[in-house]
Design a protein around this motif. Structure first.
Motif, PDB file in Angstrom:
ATOM      1  N   HIS A   1       0.826  -1.192   0.000  1.00 50.58           N
ATOM      2  CA  HIS A   1       0.000   0.000   0.000  1.00 50.58           C
ATOM      3  C   HIS A   1       0.873   1.261   0.000  1.00 50.58           C
ATOM      4  CE1 HIS A   1      -3.277   2.682   1.091  1.00 50.58           C
ATOM      5  NE2 HIS A   1      -2.591   3.060   2.138  1.00 50.58           N
ATOM      6  N   GLY A   2       1.871   1.297   0.836  1.00 49.65           N
ATOM      7  CA  GLY A   2       2.741   2.466   0.930  1.00 49.65           C
ATOM      8  C   GLY A   2       3.518   2.729  -0.348  1.00 49.65           C
ATOM      9  N   GLU A   3       4.037   1.674  -0.942  1.00 52.66           N
ATOM     10  CA  GLU A   3       4.794   1.826  -2.190  1.00 52.66           C
ATOM     11  C   GLU A   3       3.877   2.321  -3.313  1.00 52.66           C
ATOM     12  OE1 GLU A   3       7.478  -0.826  -5.270  1.00 52.66           O
ATOM     13  OE2 GLU A   3       6.936  -1.666  -3.327  1.00 52.66           O
ATOM     14  N   LEU A   4       2.682   1.761  -3.375  1.00 52.97           N
ATOM     15  CA  LEU A   4       1.713   2.172  -4.393  1.00 52.97           C
ATOM     16  C   LEU A   4       1.373   3.654  -4.242  1.00 52.97           C
ATOM     17  CD1 LEU A   4      -0.409   1.589  -6.627  1.00 52.97           C
ATOM     18  CD2 LEU A   4      -1.989   1.064  -4.771  1.00 52.97           C
ATOM     19  N   LEU A   5       1.123   4.085  -3.013  1.00 53.14           N
ATOM     20  CA  LEU A   5       0.778   5.493  -2.783  1.00 53.14           C
ATOM     21  C   LEU A   5       1.927   6.420  -3.163  1.00 53.14           C
ATOM     22  CD1 LEU A   5      -1.202   5.299   0.562  1.00 53.14           C
ATOM     23  CD2 LEU A   5      -2.090   5.625  -1.743  1.00 53.14           C
ATOM     24  N   GLY A   6       3.146   5.987  -2.904  1.00 53.27           N
ATOM     25  CA  GLY A   6       4.309   6.784  -3.288  1.00 53.27           C
ATOM     26  C   GLY A   6       4.393   6.959  -4.796  1.00 53.27           C
ATOM     27  N   LEU A   7       4.183   5.865  -5.510  1.00 55.64           N
ATOM     28  CA  LEU A   7       4.217   5.928  -6.972  1.00 55.64           C
ATOM     29  C   LEU A   7       3.072   6.778  -7.523  1.00 55.64           C
ATOM     30  CD1 LEU A   7       5.077   2.201  -7.765  1.00 55.64           C
ATOM     31  CD2 LEU A   7       6.572   4.191  -8.073  1.00 55.64           C
ATOM     32  N   MET A   8       1.901   6.631  -6.946  1.00 60.42           N
ATOM     33  CA  MET A   8       0.742   7.402  -7.412  1.00 60.42           C
ATOM     34  C   MET A   8       0.936   8.889  -7.143  1.00 60.42           C
ATOM     35  SD  MET A   8      -1.442   5.122  -8.584  1.00 60.42           S
ATOM     36  CE  MET A   8      -3.170   5.337  -8.362  1.00 60.42           C
ATOM     37  N   THR A   9       1.500   9.226  -6.002  1.00 60.53           N
ATOM     38  CA  THR A   9       1.753  10.624  -5.670  1.00 60.53           C
ATOM     39  C   THR A   9       2.742  11.235  -6.650  1.00 60.53           C
ATOM     40  OG1 THR A   9       1.307  10.167  -3.340  1.00 60.53           O
ATOM     41  CG2 THR A   9       2.496  12.184  -3.842  1.00 60.53           C
ATOM     42  N   ARG A  10       3.787  10.473  -6.980  1.00 64.79           N
ATOM     43  CA  ARG A  10       4.759  10.960  -7.975  1.00 64.79           C
ATOM     44  C   ARG A  10       4.113  11.095  -9.345  1.00 64.79           C
ATOM     45  NH1 ARG A  10       9.409   6.993  -6.943  1.00 64.79           N
ATOM     46  NH2 ARG A  10       9.406   6.985  -9.201  1.00 64.79           N
ATOM     47  N   ALA A  11       3.227  10.176  -9.686  1.00 65.01           N
ATOM     48  CA  ALA A  11       2.565  10.210 -10.991  1.00 65.01           C
ATOM     49  C   ALA A  11       1.683  11.449 -11.142  1.00 65.01           C
ATOM     50  CB  ALA A  11       1.741   8.952 -11.196  1.00 65.01           C
ATOM     51  N   LEU A  12       1.138  11.949 -10.032  1.00 69.35           N
ATOM     52  CA  LEU A  12       0.287  13.144 -10.092  1.00 69.35           C
ATOM     53  C   LEU A  12       1.051  14.367 -10.586  1.00 69.35           C
ATOM     54  CD1 LEU A  12      -1.804  12.734  -6.831  1.00 69.35           C
ATOM     55  CD2 LEU A  12      -2.645  12.585  -9.182  1.00 69.35           C
ATOM     56  N   ASP A  13       2.371  14.341 -10.450  1.00 66.94           N
ATOM     57  CA  ASP A  13       3.198  15.467 -10.898  1.00 66.94           C
ATOM     58  C   ASP A  13       3.575  15.389 -12.371  1.00 66.94           C
ATOM     59  OD1 ASP A  13       3.173  16.602  -8.359  1.00 66.94           O
ATOM     60  OD2 ASP A  13       4.950  15.478  -7.724  1.00 66.94           O
ATOM     61  N   VAL A  14       3.265  14.266 -13.016  1.00 65.58           N
ATOM     62  CA  VAL A  14       3.603  14.089 -14.426  1.00 65.58           C
ATOM     63  C   VAL A  14       2.615  14.866 -15.284  1.00 65.58           C
ATOM     64  CG1 VAL A  14       3.822  12.411 -16.303  1.00 65.58           C
ATOM     65  CG2 VAL A  14       4.623  11.830 -13.999  1.00 65.58           C
ATOM     66  N   GLU A  15       3.149  15.676 -16.163  1.00 69.77           N
ATOM     67  CA  GLU A  15       2.293  16.485 -17.032  1.00 69.77           C
ATOM     68  C   GLU A  15       1.489  15.584 -17.968  1.00 69.77           C
ATOM     69  OE1 GLU A  15       2.760  19.917 -20.437  1.00 69.77           O
ATOM     70  OE2 GLU A  15       4.323  19.728 -18.907  1.00 69.77           O
ATOM     71  N   GLY A  16       0.208  15.844 -18.071  1.00 76.10           N
ATOM     72  CA  GLY A  16      -0.657  15.107 -18.972  1.00 76.10           C
ATOM     73  C   GLY A  16      -1.322  13.887 -18.365  1.00 76.10           C
ATOM     74  N   VAL A  17      -0.951  13.532 -17.148  1.00 70.77           N
ATOM     75  CA  VAL A  17      -1.572  12.370 -16.515  1.00 70.77           C
ATOM     76  C   VAL A  17      -3.007  12.731 -16.118  1.00 70.77           C
ATOM     77  CG1 VAL A  17      -0.912  12.815 -14.107  1.00 70.77           C
ATOM     78  CG2 VAL A  17      -1.142  10.490 -14.898  1.00 70.77           C
ATOM     79  N   ASN A  18      -3.894  11.750 -16.200  1.00 72.22           N
ATOM     80  CA  ASN A  18      -5.279  11.962 -15.808  1.00 72.22           C
ATOM     81  C   ASN A  18      -5.356  11.915 -14.280  1.00 72.22           C
ATOM     82  OD1 ASN A  18      -8.029  11.707 -15.193  1.00 72.22           O
ATOM     83  ND2 ASN A  18      -8.461  10.737 -17.161  1.00 72.22           N
ATOM     84  N   LYS A  19      -5.373  13.082 -13.666  1.00 70.78           N
ATOM     85  CA  LYS A  19      -5.350  13.174 -12.206  1.00 70.78           C
ATOM     86  C   LYS A  19      -6.595  12.558 -11.576  1.00 70.78           C
ATOM     87  CE  LYS A  19      -2.308  17.103 -11.462  1.00 70.78           C
ATOM     88  NZ  LYS A  19      -1.555  17.319 -12.589  1.00 70.78           N
ATOM     89  N   CYS A  20      -7.713  12.662 -12.255  1.00 68.96           N
ATOM     90  CA  CYS A  20      -8.946  12.075 -11.734  1.00 68.96           C
ATOM     91  C   CYS A  20      -8.772  10.572 -11.537  1.00 68.96           C
ATOM     92  CB  CYS A  20     -10.123  12.378 -12.665  1.00 68.96           C
ATOM     93  SG  CYS A  20     -11.684  11.675 -12.112  1.00 68.96           S
ATOM     94  N   VAL A  21      -8.272   9.901 -12.564  1.00 65.33           N
ATOM     95  CA  VAL A  21      -8.088   8.448 -12.498  1.00 65.33           C
ATOM     96  C   VAL A  21      -7.091   8.087 -11.408  1.00 65.33           C
ATOM     97  CG1 VAL A  21      -7.222   6.439 -13.777  1.00 65.33           C
ATOM     98  CG2 VAL A  21      -8.735   8.085 -14.902  1.00 65.33           C
ATOM     99  N   MET A  22      -6.002   8.815 -11.320  1.00 70.32           N
ATOM    100  CA  MET A  22      -4.975   8.518 -10.326  1.00 70.32           C
ATOM    101  C   MET A  22      -5.528   8.680  -8.903  1.00 70.32           C
ATOM    102  SD  MET A  22      -2.587   7.606 -12.242  1.00 70.32           S
ATOM    103  CE  MET A  22      -1.112   7.515 -11.291  1.00 70.32           C
ATOM    104  N   LEU A  23      -6.282   9.754  -8.680  1.00 68.72           N
ATOM    105  CA  LEU A  23      -6.845   9.994  -7.351  1.00 68.72           C
ATOM    106  C   LEU A  23      -7.907   8.970  -6.985  1.00 68.72           C
ATOM    107  CD1 LEU A  23      -6.888  13.860  -7.586  1.00 68.72           C
ATOM    108  CD2 LEU A  23      -5.648  12.539  -5.852  1.00 68.72           C
ATOM    109  N   VAL A  24      -8.693   8.538  -7.969  1.00 71.09           N
ATOM    110  CA  VAL A  24      -9.679   7.487  -7.710  1.00 71.09           C
ATOM    111  C   VAL A  24      -8.965   6.201  -7.305  1.00 71.09           C
ATOM    112  CG1 VAL A  24     -11.370   5.955  -8.807  1.00 71.09           C
ATOM    113  CG2 VAL A  24     -11.541   8.423  -9.126  1.00 71.09           C
ATOM    114  N   GLU A  25      -7.894   5.859  -7.989  1.00 71.22           N
ATOM    115  CA  GLU A  25      -7.141   4.646  -7.650  1.00 71.22           C
ATOM    116  C   GLU A  25      -6.506   4.758  -6.258  1.00 71.22           C
ATOM    117  OE1 GLU A  25      -7.358   1.810  -9.297  1.00 71.22           O
ATOM    118  OE2 GLU A  25      -8.692   2.872 -10.663  1.00 71.22           O
ATOM    119  N   MET A  26      -6.016   5.947  -5.914  1.00 73.17           N
ATOM    120  CA  MET A  26      -5.484   6.145  -4.566  1.00 73.17           C
ATOM    121  C   MET A  26      -6.603   5.982  -3.537  1.00 73.17           C
ATOM    122  SD  MET A  26      -2.849   9.349  -5.078  1.00 73.17           S
ATOM    123  CE  MET A  26      -2.418   9.471  -3.354  1.00 73.17           C
ATOM    124  N   GLY A  27      -7.769   6.526  -3.860  1.00 75.26           N
ATOM    125  CA  GLY A  27      -8.918   6.386  -2.969  1.00 75.26           C
ATOM    126  C   GLY A  27      -9.296   4.937  -2.754  1.00 75.26           C
TER     127      GLY A  27
END
Length: 82
Positions: A1-27
């Motif tokens: 869980h912790g590793e996944l959240l770290g990767l997802m948090t870093r992915a939110l900073d990537v330009e062009g990533v769908n933040k909605c999808v990433m945040l739903v997956e974190m949720g």
């Protein structure tokens, strides 16, 4: 869980990533670990980035599901005969 959240948090900073999808997956990750408050925060944040109606619907369903889960202990207390 912790590793996944770290990767997802870093992915939110990537330009062009769908933040909605990433945040739903974190949720979902928080939800599966029983951290409903953090999960709701992710869904509310995802709501800000939902562009398509399908994304908004997924976010809405997640929020409703989490609110029901949060009320379950209260329901057992208030309506024990059900």
């Amino acid at each position: 869980h912790g590793e996944l959240l770290g990767l997802m948090t870093r992915a939110l900073d990537v330009e062009g990533v769908n933040k909605c999808v990433m945040l739903v997956e974190m949720g979902k990750s928080f939800e599966l670990n029983g951290n409903y408050g953090e999960a709701l925060n992710c869904y509310y944040e995802a709501e800000k980035f939902a562009i398509y109606s399908q994304e908004a619907e997924i976010v809405s369903i997640g929020i409703k599901r989490l609110k029901k889960k949060q009320l379950r202990p209260l329901r057992k207390f208030l309506w024990p005969l059900r």
